[in-house]
Write a protein that holds these residues in place. Structure first.
Motif, PDB file in Angstrom:
ATOM      1  N   PHE B  54      -6.217  -4.285   3.374  1.00 16.29           N
ATOM      2  CA  PHE B  54      -5.536  -4.215   4.663  1.00 16.29           C
ATOM      3  C   PHE B  54      -5.657  -5.523   5.434  1.00 16.29           C
ATOM      4  O   PHE B  54      -4.682  -6.026   5.988  1.00 16.29           O
ATOM      5  CB  PHE B  54      -6.085  -3.072   5.521  1.00 16.29           C
ATOM      6  N   ARG B  58      -2.082  -6.433   5.276  1.00 13.68           N
ATOM      7  CA  ARG B  58      -1.558  -5.414   6.193  1.00 13.68           C
ATOM      8  C   ARG B  58      -0.993  -4.235   5.415  1.00 13.68           C
ATOM      9  O   ARG B  58      -0.073  -3.575   5.889  1.00 13.68           O
ATOM     10  CB  ARG B  58      -0.479  -5.969   7.135  1.00 13.68           C
ATOM     11  N   VAL B  60      -1.706  -0.638   4.112  1.00 17.95           N
ATOM     12  CA  VAL B  60      -2.628   0.480   4.121  1.00 17.95           C
ATOM     13  C   VAL B  60      -2.408   1.226   2.823  1.00 17.95           C
ATOM     14  O   VAL B  60      -1.390   1.862   2.623  1.00 17.95           O
ATOM     15  CB  VAL B  60      -2.378   1.399   5.325  1.00 17.95           C
ATOM     16  N   GLY B 128       5.465  -7.189   4.499  1.00 15.23           N
ATOM     17  CA  GLY B 128       5.715  -7.227   5.934  1.00 15.23           C
ATOM     18  C   GLY B 128       6.235  -5.928   6.512  1.00 15.23           C
ATOM     19  O   GLY B 128       6.219  -5.740   7.712  1.00 15.23           O
ATOM     20  N   GLN B 129       6.706  -5.019   5.652  1.00 12.27           N
ATOM     21  CA  GLN B 129       7.154  -3.725   6.185  1.00 12.27           C
ATOM     22  C   GLN B 129       6.016  -2.740   6.008  1.00 12.27           C
ATOM     23  O   GLN B 129       5.990  -1.957   5.073  1.00 12.27           O
ATOM     24  CB  GLN B 129       8.391  -3.242   5.438  1.00 12.27           C
ATOM     25  N   ASP B 130       5.053  -2.789   6.944  1.00 11.66           N
ATOM     26  CA  ASP B 130       3.821  -2.066   6.647  1.00 11.66           C
ATOM     27  C   ASP B 130       3.994  -0.554   6.589  1.00 11.66           C
ATOM     28  O   ASP B 130       3.368   0.109   5.780  1.00 11.66           O
ATOM     29  CB  ASP B 130       2.687  -2.486   7.595  1.00 11.66           C
TER      30      ASP B 130
END
Lengths: 342, 333
Positions: B54, B58, B60, B128-130
């Motif tokens: 994470f 970033r 999860v 980037g699209q978490d």
């Protein structure tokens, strides 16, 4: 039109289809709608909805006559009201905790809430009975859904329509508009003097209210409630339904739920055995793969696919038409990062 | 600052209550404390991988618990098929050091590679699209959980520790499980130390630290950030795999452990702060001790509240979020 069709559905479908697919799709749809309400108007993807509807279901089941649990023998309607009230209060509390977090943090905190509610009811057997509360008394109007599924079907249909209309109405009130402003830019709304945390916490409370309706209906539907029905798998199922339908389209809740309960039913009948990999019992695998494909291919879900196909046809044919629908839907195309707190 | 004062008072009361009970029954207190510490060690190994992934990417990884459980099943199956080890006292052969270590290594490496594969196939092009990445890993965890039930059944199994190792050690007058105390805690300390050295002293660690602070800048300086991401995912998944085998030997390998340990990882990083190794250590210790103490000391004479111990975990999370929304060592993204 759809509502008229659904109102007439009992004369078309046999009672098995009605109960197993349509009624189930309606209450699951309400649960998913509470999630979609939060994600499309509040920019909050919550995994806490299952925990909240569990609180409503268990509160109600403990208050009425039932086998297991407290068996307090309240009037079913009073117990229903109490269940919804308790779950909504719990929701506001959770909202107050989670409202300062955004995006992925919010997702994780709400997931923790759901899982903790599950462990709570799994551990505290004075409230959940051993292995669940069975034979929960529904109101006399609903009766036993196994014998006559019609009243519960109509109850779920009316509740769905009310939830849908209610959310659409709420989105146009000052509160709803402020909420959408906060979704788009929390820092600016804060600067404009709005209490961002309070709005988000209250929105979470509204979502909890909707989820608790689903919780009550689910207990009436199965006439029982057990920790096994609110585990992580169910938490994720609600998310799966919302994603399949479309996370940013309110209608998607019921579309996703209908697809989900249809597959749930029929995959158990015709799914062939492929080694240990596929088979009638591998419903979760099937739904997981569908979920994966939708997330990878079309973050807008089935409703998103439908709308983009429709838009392309219109563009090719008669030029752009005036789009009708939610104010939120047009701007947010698919899963995007909502701006984090600055 | 009223909630802060309230929380501090609550904390003092809790410590006083535990100290009072500790004085009353020293042996019990010591066993309960060791339970908490050994649990914390296992939590740390799981959560360190989770927080590393994470912190840098970033991402999860909601499939982290599934990787943990899958490693346990792989090691358990290998122990059975390669060495004929089983828990059956009559017909099974006891495990040796080799028949414990080999499954551990194989399972850990397989899970590490599986993690990299998952990252390369599903996550790499969604950088980037978490939220979308979280949804993807949730989908993978749903599929994995169902497939594990299909292939390994729903019965709790356990990996056998080498028979040559002692069952228990004596610490401060109490007998305590050797595997839990020496192996698991030892592994956690070694891993914590190694990770610390890698992150603070090596070039790879330097790049990771820089990447946590500013990904695009690191990338602009000519570092191939994709390789770094794959490396971080490899380490994170390796840790999940290792923890899965340790946990499968210490506790059990059973359905539901995937979500249990995902929740534990979540709580640890919520307390400690996302992406911080030190935070993961403190978070694990807090979670391990709270769940261990609350299972025993929530008993006030005639009122036994130990059933409600899960609520204390909830309170711990709430208290932390109320004081520090980003956790102890968390920094805004």
């Amino acid at each position: 039109m759809l509502v008229l069709f659904l109102a007439g559905a009992p004369s078309v479908f046999d009672s098995f289809t009605l109960s197993q697919i349509l009624t189930k799709a309606l209450w699951l749809g309400i649960a998913a709608a509470s999630l979609i309400f939060l994600s499309s108007y509040g920019g909050m993807i919550s995994l806490g909805q299952t925990g909240i509807y569990a609180v409503a279901g268990f509160t109600m089941a403990n208050l009425v006559h039932a086998a297991g649990g407290r068996n307090l023998g309240w009037d079913p309607w009073a117990a229903t009201a109490a269940g919804i009230a308790v779950a909504t209060l719990f929701g506001v509390l959770c909202g107050a905790i989670a409202s300062r977090s955004y995006g992925i943090y919010f997702l994780m905190i709400t997931l923790a809430i759901s899982v903790i509610v599950f462990y709570f009811f799994a551990q505290v057997t004075t409230l959940s009975g051993y292995g669940g509360i069975r034979s929960v008394t529904p109101p006399a109007v609903i009766g036993n859904p196994v014998i006559n599924p019609l009243p519960l079907y109509y109850a779920a249909l009316v509740a769905s329509v009310l939830v849908y209309v209610g959310i659409r109405y709420l989105a146009r009130t000052p509160f709803g508009l402020a909420l959408q402003g906060i979704r788009d830019d929390p820092a600016r709304m804060q600067a404009l003097g709005f209490n961002v945390s309070l709005h988000r916490a209250l929105a979470f409370g509204v979502g909890a209210f909707i989820a608790s309706i689903a919780g009550i209906l689910s207990v009436w539907y199965t006439t029982q409630v057990s920790p096994g029905g609110i585990n992580l798998a169910q938490t994720i199922n609600i998310l799966v339904i919302a994603v399949i339908g479309g996370l940013y389209r309110l209608e998607g809740a019921w579309v996703g739920a209908a697809v989900f309960s249809t597959i749930d039913n029929y995959s158990r009948l015709w799914m062939p055995n492929v080694g240990d990999w596929l088979g009638p019992d591998r419903f979760e695998t099937v739904i997981g793969v569908i979920f994966l494909v939708i997330v990878l291919a079309s973050p807008g879900g089935l409703v998103g696919i439908w709308e983009s196909v429709w838009a392309r046809r219109n563009r090719a044919g008669r030029g752009p038409t005036e789009s009708s629908g939610m104010p939120a839907a047009e701007e947010v195309d698919g899963v995007v990062d909502h701006p984090a707190a600055v | 600052m009223a909630p802060g004062i309230l929380l501090a008072l609550l904390g003092v009361a809790v410590v006083a209550w535990i100290a009072y009970n500790g004085v009353q029954n020293g042996k019990l207190f010591w066993v309960v404390t060791l339970n908490g510490i050994t649990l914390a060690a296992l939590f740390f190994v799981v959560a360190a991988g989770f927080t590393l992934i994470f912190g840098l990417m970033r991402v999860v990884n909601m499939a982290h618990g599934s990787l943990f459980l899958l490693a346990g099943y792989i090691a358990f199956t290998l122990q059975g098929t390669l060495y004929g080890v089983s828990s059956n006292l009559l017909s099974g052969t006891p495990a040796t050091v080799v028949s414990w270590i080999v499954p551990l290594v194989v399972a850990t490496i397989v899970i590490g590679l599986a993690g990299v594969l998952m990252q390369q196939v599903f996550l790499r092009w969604n950088q980037g699209q978490d939220l979308r990445q979280a949804l993807i890993t949730i989908a993978i965890s749903v599929i994995l959980a169902d497939q594990m039930v299909a292939h390994f059944g729903g019965i709790a199994e356990s990996i056998q520790q080498p028979a040559a190792w002692p069952d228990s050690v004596t610490v401060l007058g109490v007998h305590y499980g050797f595997f839990r105390l020496v192996v698991v805690v030892g592994a956690a300390i070694v891993i914590g130390g190694l990770l610390f050295l890698v992150i603070k002293r090596t070039r790879f660690g330097m790049i990771i630290r820089a990447g946590v602070d500013d990904r695009s800048m690191v990338s602009a300086l000519g570092v191939n950030i994709q390789v770094v991401f794959a490396g971080a995912f490899l380490i994170g998944a390796l840790l999940a795999g290792l923890a899965g085998v340790l946990g499968g030997t210490m506790l059990a390998v059973q359905p539901g452990n995937d979500s249990a340990f995902l929740l534990d990882s979540l709580i640890v990083v919520i307390i400690g702060g996302m992406g911080s190794l030190g935070g993961a250590a403190i978070g694990s210790l807090a979670l391990g001790l709270v769940s261990s103490y609350s299972n025993v000391y929530l008993n006030f004479g005639t009122t036994d509240l130990t059933n409600y111990s899960i609520l204390l975990t909830f309170i711990l999370v709430v208290a932390m979020l109320a004081v520090r929304p980003l956790g102890l060592f968390g920094r805004p993204a």
